[in-house]
Design a protein around this motif. Structure first.
Motif, short mmCIF file in Angstrom:
data_model
loop_
_atom_site.label_atom_id
_atom_site.label_comp_id
_atom_site.label_asym_id
_atom_site.label_seq_id
_atom_site.Cartn_x
_atom_site.Cartn_y
_atom_site.Cartn_z
N UNK A 102 74.29 -35.05 -15.04
CA UNK A 102 74.11 -36.21 -14.17
C UNK A 102 74.40 -37.51 -14.90
N UNK A 103 73.84 -37.63 -16.11
CA UNK A 103 74.03 -38.87 -16.87
C UNK A 103 75.50 -39.14 -17.12
N UNK A 104 76.24 -38.12 -17.53
CA UNK A 104 77.63 -38.35 -17.91
C UNK A 104 78.58 -38.29 -16.73
N UNK A 147 68.93 -43.91 -15.45
CA UNK A 147 70.33 -43.73 -15.09
C UNK A 147 70.50 -43.58 -13.59
N UNK A 148 69.64 -42.81 -12.95
CA UNK A 148 69.76 -42.60 -11.51
C UNK A 148 69.59 -43.90 -10.74
N UNK A 149 68.60 -44.70 -11.12
CA UNK A 149 68.33 -45.96 -10.41
C UNK A 149 69.46 -46.96 -10.62
N UNK A 150 69.88 -47.16 -11.87
CA UNK A 150 70.92 -48.16 -12.16
C UNK A 150 72.25 -47.78 -11.52
N UNK A 168 71.37 -36.22 -7.55
CA UNK A 168 71.51 -35.57 -8.85
C UNK A 168 70.35 -35.93 -9.76
N UNK A 169 69.95 -37.19 -9.76
CA UNK A 169 68.83 -37.62 -10.58
C UNK A 169 67.52 -36.98 -10.17
N UNK A 188 65.28 -34.62 -12.55
CA UNK A 188 63.90 -35.01 -12.83
C UNK A 188 62.93 -33.89 -12.46
N UNK A 189 63.13 -33.26 -11.32
CA UNK A 189 62.26 -32.17 -10.87
C UNK A 189 62.25 -31.03 -11.90
N UNK A 190 63.42 -30.66 -12.38
CA UNK A 190 63.52 -29.55 -13.33
C UNK A 190 62.85 -29.90 -14.65
N UNK A 191 63.05 -31.13 -15.12
CA UNK A 191 62.49 -31.52 -16.41
C UNK A 191 60.97 -31.65 -16.37
#
Length: 449
Positions: free
Chosen positions: A28-30, A98-101, A202-203, A207-210
């Protein structure tokens, strides 16, 4: 510490869960970070309107570099979080940012609507993206490598660069779909926003998995024993200066090579300089990234079997030697030639990048691991990686041939090769639980009390 064998007794099921957690966030980040690169031309038109298209692209790419410059800030912030609060806290924080920005970038008005406020807002959000990326890579590396068996650390660590590249493949797929389904007018009106809007779902998934995972056994044990560094940045700068320098050397080549592959560098050259259609250039980029993704676990196996030192030295030498001919062959106009040339480059990049991931963890004692490695990693990304796209564009314009795009990579690869040849110890098999082994075995570490 009580655990001294350095072996991690993690079940195969747990290893898969850990790998998926790191992979989802890294993808997701990349994906989000690379999306900007693939849409740099469109973004340049919308946020930096100019009579010269080349100027628009350069201004757009310079904003890409702004995010890279902010990485050391993110490294410090999330490094402290990882060393004081936990590895999981660092990972979840970076993925939320990352998801918010990225979602907010999708909602930005353009220059035509609000004038200078548009590029200013874009720069600020790209800065937040850079802070996020500054924490993600080292955090994911620590989460994977600290829980891996001794003989599989590089293999499991390869999940980070492999899924980051897979995120780039995802970005290519979305760019291809939008390019072929939408008109130029639709792309300028709303199409460019689509990949950034995907950040939200995606974020949330990452987040849920982590959040369902426990922290690493190493950090859990340090916390139970009250052995947490109160000032990890100061301690790392005092005790780990040489290790930080080694991370800088290792990351320099990895960062430049990675941005050549994953961002718009090769893609932009093929479309802007060679005259390939945007669709053909994106297809070539996607194929190269897919090949690179497959090469990463192979590089991990290689580094586990023969050691970190020979793997990264061969990789750095290969990057330095292959960059100029690889970029020169991009000018052939043939997608097959371009893919073959850049695939050889990608092989050496995989060797450097995968080995760098595991070195980030093995070079540092557990107390300051995330802070120390994040400093070296992100300083190299900001100081050496950030200028890469602009230097490539300027070099090609100055010397008049595509091979000049490889000059920078050759210089950085040579710097890495020389620095690591004389300074890098072999860290394969080092005990990650011991605070002192990283300091005692590494004669290069500066130890002061």
């Amino acid at each position: 510490m009580s655990m001294t064998t350095g072996d991690v007794r993690t079940s195969a099921r747990d290893q898969r869960r850990i790998g998926v957690a790191a992979a989802c966030g890294s993808f997701m980040e990349w994906f989000d970070f690379a999306a900007y690169g693939f849409f740099a031309i469109t973004i340049g038109e919308l946020f930096f309107p100019n009579d010269d298209p080349a100027t628009e692209l350069l201004l757009s790419l310079s904003v890409f570099g702004v995010a890279l410059v902010m990485r050391p800030v993110g490294g410090v912030i999330f490094g402290i979080v990882g060393d004081r609060i936990g590895r999981r806290a660092s990972l979840t924080g970076s993925v939320i940012l990352m998801a918010v920005s990225t979602t907010l970038i999708a909602l930005l008005p353009t220059f035509a609507s609000v004038g200078l406020l548009a590029p200013i807002a874009l720069v600020l959000l790209r800065m937040l993206q850079g802070i996020s990326v500054g924490g993600e890579w080292a955090g994911a590396a620590a989460f994977l490598v600290e829980q891996a068996p001794r003989n599989k650390r590089a293999l499991l660590g390869s999940v980070v660069p492999a899924t980051a590249a897979a995120g780039g493949v995802g970005g290519v797929a979305v760019a291809l779909a939008l390019t072929n389904l939408l008109s130029q007018e639709q792309m300028l009106n709303w199409g460019w926003r689509v990949p950034f809007l995907l950040a939200a779902p995606l974020g949330l998934a990452a987040l849920y998995i982590r959040l369902k995972l426990e922290d690493t056994p190493i950090f859990t044990e340090m916390k139970e024993e009250g052995d947490i560094a109160q000032a990890p940045t100061r301690e790392a700068l005092r005790r780990n200066k040489r290790a930080i320098a080694l991370c800088f050397f290792a990351t320099a080549s990895a960062a430049v090579g990675y941005y050549y592959l994953v961002t718009s560098t090769a893609n932009a050259l093929m479309s802007e300089e060679v005259g390939m259609s945007r669709t053909t250039a994106l297809c070539a980029t996607g194929i190269i990234l897919a090949i690179y993704t497959a090469m990463c676990p192979l590089a991990g196996v290689f580094a586990d079997r023969i050691g970190r030192r020979p793997t990264i030295l061969v990789g750095a030498a290969g990057l330095a030697a292959s960059a100029i001919p690889a970029f020169h062959l991009l000018g052939s106009g043939s997608i097959i030639v371009a893919v073959l040339a850049m695939s050889l480059f990608a092989l050496f990049e995989a060797m450097v990048n995968v080995t760098m991931v595991v070195l980030l963890i093995e070079l540092f004692p557990a107390r300051t691991r995330l802070t120390g490695c994040s400093l070296g990693f992100n300083l190299a990304g900001a100081l050496v990686g950030a200028p890469a796209a602009l230097v490539v564009a300027a070099s090609v314009a100055e010397f008049g041939f595509l091979g000049a795009g490889g000059f920078y990579m050759t210089a950085v690869g040579a710097m890495t090769l020389i620095g690591l040849y004389f300074l890098l110890p072999e860290t394969n098999g080092r005990d990650l639980h011991s605070h002192e082994e990283a300091l005692k075995k590494d004669s290069l570490a500066s130890v002061t009390d």
